[in-house]
Design a protein around this motif. Structure first.
Motif, PDB file in Angstrom:
ATOM      1  N   LYS A  75      22.705 -21.905 -40.701  1.00 18.92           N
ATOM      2  CA  LYS A  75      23.601 -23.139 -40.225  1.00 18.92           C
ATOM      3  C   LYS A  75      23.201 -22.734 -38.917  1.00 18.92           C
ATOM      4  O   LYS A  75      24.165 -21.561 -38.198  1.00 18.92           O
ATOM      5  N   LEU A  76      22.903 -23.455 -37.872  1.00 24.05           N
ATOM      6  CA  LEU A  76      22.474 -23.022 -36.506  1.00 24.05           C
ATOM      7  C   LEU A  76      22.680 -24.276 -35.577  1.00 24.05           C
ATOM      8  O   LEU A  76      22.519 -25.367 -36.129  1.00 24.05           O
ATOM      9  N   ASP A  77      23.518 -24.139 -34.598  1.00 25.24           N
ATOM     10  CA  ASP A  77      23.860 -25.291 -33.634  1.00 25.24           C
ATOM     11  C   ASP A  77      22.414 -25.035 -32.535  1.00 25.24           C
ATOM     12  O   ASP A  77      22.329 -23.907 -31.812  1.00 25.24           O
ATOM     13  N   LEU A  78      21.768 -26.155 -32.454  1.00 24.02           N
ATOM     14  CA  LEU A  78      20.553 -26.093 -31.658  1.00 24.02           C
ATOM     15  C   LEU A  78      20.954 -25.833 -30.160  1.00 24.02           C
ATOM     16  O   LEU A  78      20.229 -25.052 -29.195  1.00 24.02           O
ATOM     17  N   ALA A  79      22.203 -26.225 -29.760  1.00 29.19           N
ATOM     18  CA  ALA A  79      22.664 -25.923 -28.283  1.00 29.19           C
ATOM     19  C   ALA A  79      23.294 -24.630 -28.272  1.00 29.19           C
ATOM     20  O   ALA A  79      23.488 -24.205 -26.824  1.00 29.19           O
ATOM     21  N   ASP A  80      23.472 -23.840 -29.289  1.00 28.26           N
ATOM     22  CA  ASP A  80      24.018 -22.431 -28.865  1.00 28.26           C
ATOM     23  C   ASP A  80      23.345 -21.850 -30.303  1.00 28.26           C
ATOM     24  O   ASP A  80      24.379 -21.405 -31.265  1.00 28.26           O
ATOM     25  N   ILE A  81      22.343 -21.348 -30.387  1.00 31.00           N
ATOM     26  CA  ILE A  81      21.579 -20.817 -31.573  1.00 31.00           C
ATOM     27  C   ILE A  81      21.945 -19.056 -31.754  1.00 31.00           C
ATOM     28  O   ILE A  81      21.678 -18.582 -30.782  1.00 31.00           O
ATOM     29  N   GLU A  82      22.549 -19.000 -32.689  1.00 32.48           N
ATOM     30  CA  GLU A  82      23.116 -17.794 -32.892  1.00 32.48           C
ATOM     31  C   GLU A  82      22.102 -16.777 -33.674  1.00 32.48           C
ATOM     32  O   GLU A  82      22.092 -16.598 -34.706  1.00 32.48           O
ATOM     33  N   GLN A  83      21.171 -16.513 -32.792  1.00 34.48           N
ATOM     34  CA  GLN A  83      20.151 -15.656 -33.129  1.00 34.48           C
ATOM     35  C   GLN A  83      19.688 -14.751 -32.019  1.00 34.48           C
ATOM     36  O   GLN A  83      19.863 -15.212 -30.728  1.00 34.48           O
ATOM     37  N   PRO A  84      19.096 -13.818 -31.935  1.00 33.72           N
ATOM     38  CA  PRO A  84      19.005 -12.689 -30.981  1.00 33.72           C
ATOM     39  C   PRO A  84      17.814 -13.342 -29.938  1.00 33.72           C
ATOM     40  O   PRO A  84      16.904 -14.039 -30.474  1.00 33.72           O
ATOM     41  N   ASP A  85      17.922 -12.778 -28.957  1.00 37.52           N
ATOM     42  CA  ASP A  85      16.614 -13.056 -27.954  1.00 37.52           C
ATOM     43  C   ASP A  85      15.350 -12.753 -28.312  1.00 37.52           C
ATOM     44  O   ASP A  85      15.155 -11.717 -29.234  1.00 37.52           O
ATOM     45  N   ALA A  86      14.488 -13.618 -28.241  1.00 41.81           N
ATOM     46  CA  ALA A  86      12.985 -13.479 -28.531  1.00 41.81           C
ATOM     47  C   ALA A  86      12.810 -12.962 -30.103  1.00 41.81           C
ATOM     48  O   ALA A  86      11.981 -12.098 -30.617  1.00 41.81           O
ATOM     49  N   SER A  87      13.504 -13.512 -30.873  1.00 47.58           N
ATOM     50  CA  SER A  87      13.558 -13.288 -32.402  1.00 47.58           C
ATOM     51  C   SER A  87      12.613 -14.121 -33.225  1.00 47.58           C
ATOM     52  O   SER A  87      12.333 -13.944 -34.373  1.00 47.58           O
ATOM     53  N   TRP A  88      12.080 -15.107 -32.629  1.00 45.72           N
ATOM     54  CA  TRP A  88      11.053 -16.121 -33.181  1.00 45.72           C
ATOM     55  C   TRP A  88       9.698 -16.099 -32.397  1.00 45.72           C
ATOM     56  O   TRP A  88       9.900 -16.373 -31.351  1.00 45.72           O
ATOM     57  N   ASP A  89       8.628 -16.521 -33.405  1.00 41.40           N
ATOM     58  CA  ASP A  89       7.334 -16.703 -32.630  1.00 41.40           C
ATOM     59  C   ASP A  89       7.112 -18.311 -32.560  1.00 41.40           C
ATOM     60  O   ASP A  89       6.392 -18.615 -31.473  1.00 41.40           O
ATOM     61  N   VAL A  90       7.653 -18.795 -33.461  1.00 31.37           N
ATOM     62  CA  VAL A  90       7.323 -20.378 -33.319  1.00 31.37           C
ATOM     63  C   VAL A  90       8.539 -21.059 -34.135  1.00 31.37           C
ATOM     64  O   VAL A  90       9.214 -20.672 -34.682  1.00 31.37           O
ATOM     65  N   VAL A  91       8.927 -22.195 -33.324  1.00 28.85           N
ATOM     66  CA  VAL A  91       9.868 -23.012 -33.529  1.00 28.85           C
ATOM     67  C   VAL A  91       9.672 -24.551 -33.732  1.00 28.85           C
ATOM     68  O   VAL A  91       8.915 -24.782 -32.688  1.00 28.85           O
ATOM     69  N   ILE A  92       9.782 -25.131 -34.709  1.00 30.96           N
ATOM     70  CA  ILE A  92       9.302 -26.328 -35.043  1.00 30.96           C
ATOM     71  C   ILE A  92      10.624 -27.307 -34.889  1.00 30.96           C
ATOM     72  O   ILE A  92      11.568 -26.979 -35.725  1.00 30.96           O
ATOM     73  N   CYS A  93      10.640 -28.293 -34.025  1.00 29.29           N
ATOM     74  CA  CYS A  93      11.901 -29.200 -33.646  1.00 29.29           C
ATOM     75  C   CYS A  93      11.397 -30.435 -33.438  1.00 29.29           C
ATOM     76  O   CYS A  93      11.267 -30.877 -32.402  1.00 29.29           O
ATOM     77  N   TYR A  94      11.120 -31.205 -34.603  1.00 31.83           N
ATOM     78  CA  TYR A  94      10.508 -32.433 -34.478  1.00 31.83           C
ATOM     79  C   TYR A  94      11.778 -33.550 -34.856  1.00 31.83           C
ATOM     80  O   TYR A  94      12.159 -33.759 -35.785  1.00 31.83           O
ATOM     81  N   HIS A  95      11.620 -34.489 -33.830  1.00 31.40           N
ATOM     82  CA  HIS A  95      12.911 -35.553 -33.901  1.00 31.40           C
ATOM     83  C   HIS A  95      14.208 -35.025 -34.086  1.00 31.40           C
ATOM     84  O   HIS A  95      14.982 -35.439 -34.823  1.00 31.40           O
ATOM     85  N   VAL A  96      14.453 -34.182 -33.267  1.00 33.97           N
ATOM     86  CA  VAL A  96      15.934 -33.408 -33.425  1.00 33.97           C
ATOM     87  C   VAL A  96      16.526 -33.581 -32.108  1.00 33.97           C
ATOM     88  O   VAL A  96      17.823 -33.947 -31.946  1.00 33.97           O
ATOM     89  N   LEU A  97      15.868 -33.393 -31.002  1.00 29.54           N
ATOM     90  CA  LEU A  97      16.444 -33.243 -29.725  1.00 29.54           C
ATOM     91  C   LEU A  97      17.294 -34.469 -29.016  1.00 29.54           C
ATOM     92  O   LEU A  97      18.267 -34.415 -28.403  1.00 29.54           O
ATOM     93  N   GLU A  98      16.829 -35.571 -29.627  1.00 29.17           N
ATOM     94  CA  GLU A  98      17.279 -36.997 -29.402  1.00 29.17           C
ATOM     95  C   GLU A  98      18.815 -37.078 -30.072  1.00 29.17           C
ATOM     96  O   GLU A  98      19.554 -37.982 -29.704  1.00 29.17           O
TER      97      GLU A  98
END
Length: 256
Positions: A113-136
């Motif tokens: 459960k993550l808020d895209l504008a405040d992602i509770e994950q450490p810095d540099a913790s992912w290599d790929v993020v898929i974010c498709y038709h979400v930012l709008e």
């Protein structure tokens, strides 16, 4: 004057438009693997797989993810708000490629459960993020882009797409428009909060620190494959806007 209003009025329709006399031939879906009728969506024939609910954009994304060089063995992949069919496809890819794959959403049930504008994950913790038709859908998309940059490892990439109306260069947004009816009228969907411009969207990503590649992946596919899986988003029968189908690859530089 309501900026952007005329082109988007056509969206105020039923979710599926099926004529009682419509004959729909079964079509192979590259997302779920089923051969089923594809339904009309907002005036677009053959838009939605009746098995997995994949739209044209999901089928195109799945074609890309099936060969994406970013998804090499062992990569850590975070997938925001996935379509069910694409998620199932990616879980198969994760098993085949030994990916560390997780899904995320603020409201739906996903791995995280993550808020895209405040992602509770450490810095540099992912290599790929898929974010498709979400930012709008995200009120503070600049914060979301900055957060995507932060959680990506150096050299990592965000695979992105948003609705981009061809001919619109500047983003249209108005935070005072909060009702579903108002958002439908101005932004084309009850839960959208802006219409991105084709020039402005990559510029915003670059402002967050990304190196941006606009990939016209649809143009690289054989015409017969595009037609077989109905990958291109066709024009609406009522003259609605045409959309930019490019996939945006936002890369975090290897070095600061």
């Amino acid at each position: 004057m309501l900026v952007g209003l005329p082109a988007y009025l056509h969206f105020a329709t039923d979710y599926f438009e099926i004529s009682p006399n419509e004959v729909i031939e079964p079509t192979p879906c590259n997302v779920c693997g089923e051969t089923v009728p594809f339904k009309t969506r907002r005036g677009r024939a053959h838009a939605v797989c009746s098995s997995c609910g994949a739209y044209e954009r999901h089928r195109l994304l799945t074609h890309y993810l099936g060969q994406a060089p970013e998804l090499s063995a062992g990569k850590r992949v975070l997938h925001f708000a996935p379509n069910n069919g694409v998620e199932a496809f990616m879980r198969g890819r994760a098993e085949a490629l030994a990916l560390d794959y997780a899904t995320a959403d603020l409201f739906a049930i996903e791995d995280l459960k993550l808020d895209l504008a405040d992602i509770e994950q450490p810095d540099a913790s992912w290599d790929v993020v898929i974010c498709y038709h979400v930012l709008e859908h995200v009120p503070n998309s600049d914060a979301a882009m900055s957060e995507l940059f932060r959680v990506l490892a150096p050299g990592g990439v965000a695979i992105l797409q948003v609705p981009l109306e061809i001919g619109r260069t500047q983003t249209y947004e108005d935070a005072s428009i909060t009702s579903p009816e108002g958002r439908l009228e101005h932004f084309g969907q009850e839960d959208h909060v802006r219409i991105y411009g084709t020039a402005d969207f990559p510029r915003r990503l670059e402002a967050a620190g990304f190196e941006v590649e606009a990939l016209d992946y649809l143009a690289t596919l054989p015409a017969e494959r595009v037609a077989e899986h109905h990958l291109a988003r066709g024009p609406s029968e009522d003259g609605g806007p045409r959309f930019d189908e490019r996939i945006f690859l936002a890369r975090k530089p290897d070095t600061p």
